[in-house]
Design a protein around this motif. Structure first.
Motif, PDB file in Angstrom:
ATOM      1  N   HIS A  94       5.495  59.767  -0.352  1.00 52.69           N
ATOM      2  CA  HIS A  94       5.854  58.402  -0.715  1.00 52.69           C
ATOM      3  C   HIS A  94       6.850  57.862   0.133  1.00 52.69           C
ATOM      4  O   HIS A  94       6.559  56.605   0.475  1.00 52.69           O
ATOM      5  N   VAL A  98       6.246  54.499   2.849  1.00 53.45           N
ATOM      6  CA  VAL A  98       7.104  53.396   2.744  1.00 53.45           C
ATOM      7  C   VAL A  98       7.930  53.243   4.155  1.00 53.45           C
ATOM      8  O   VAL A  98       7.778  51.914   4.698  1.00 53.45           O
ATOM      9  N   GLU A 102       7.276  50.076   6.849  1.00 56.64           N
ATOM     10  CA  GLU A 102       8.440  49.147   7.127  1.00 56.64           C
ATOM     11  C   GLU A 102       8.432  49.218   8.547  1.00 56.64           C
ATOM     12  O   GLU A 102       8.813  48.017   9.249  1.00 56.64           O
TER      13      GLU A 102
END
Length: 190
Positions: A94, A98, A102
């Motif tokens: 996870h 992420v 980004e």
């Protein structure tokens, strides 16, 4: 008994390899591979539970033997540690996804390319349009005493999951040692 040991080697070998390889791919920022290793950990973890149950059936109630009780206790400890490793693998996937999201540049609608000047416009005397990269070069920074901070996008992708990486590496090493101790106890007393 020999089939039980063979099945244990077949199931625990890939399980150990998957858990011990995970930190390398977390540091490399490879969420797809970490997700695959997490799936392998889950599948082979369930097979290892089958090993435990098969061993309990083979014991036929002779749990008063010290080596058998020690092996079963160590196996339960290893299974609990594997649950923690699997949870950390999911967290790392996870966090890597992420961080990867980004890093991606925001998609904006493409601006139309600058208008190219036609030969007829040149003869008419209109202003010249320069292509990208043809204008004057930007001047380099003259202040040599200040260091430019490295942008966050250049940080390693595995950095967000640093805690999980360390915990997975440590616990998978402990689990591997537990498997070796159990295997020695089984072969020694078989």
């Amino acid at each position: 008994m020999i089939l039980h040991i063979g099945f244990a080697i077949f199931a625990l070998g890939p399980l150990t390899a998957a858990t011990m390889a995970t930190p390398r791919y977390i540091r490399g920022g490879r969420p797809g591979i970490v997700r695959y290793l997490n799936r392998a950990t889950r599948i082979y973890g369930l097979l290892s539970l089958g090993i435990f149950l098969w061993g309990a059936l083979l014991a036929r109630g002779q749990f008063d033997k010290v080596w058998l009780s020690a092996s079963m206790t160590l196996f339960i400890v290893a299974l609990v540690l594997l649950v923690i490793v699997e949870r950390d693998q999911r967290k790392a996937v996870h966090k890597l996804e992420v961080a990867q999201a980004e890093r991606r540049p925001a998609t904006t609608p493409a601006a139309p390319p600058p208008a190219a000047k036609t030969a007829a416009a040149e003869t008419a005397g209109t202003d010249a349009v320069t292509a990208p990269g043809e204008g004057p070069a930007p001047e380099p920074a003259t202040d040599a005493g200040t260091a430019t901070p490295e942008p966050a996008s250049r940080a390693p992708l595995g950095e967000p999951a640093k805690v999980e990486t360390g915990r997975i590496a440590t616990l998978s090493g402990v689990v591997a040692l537990i498997w070796i101790v159990i295997l020695v106890l089984m072969v020694w007393n078989a």
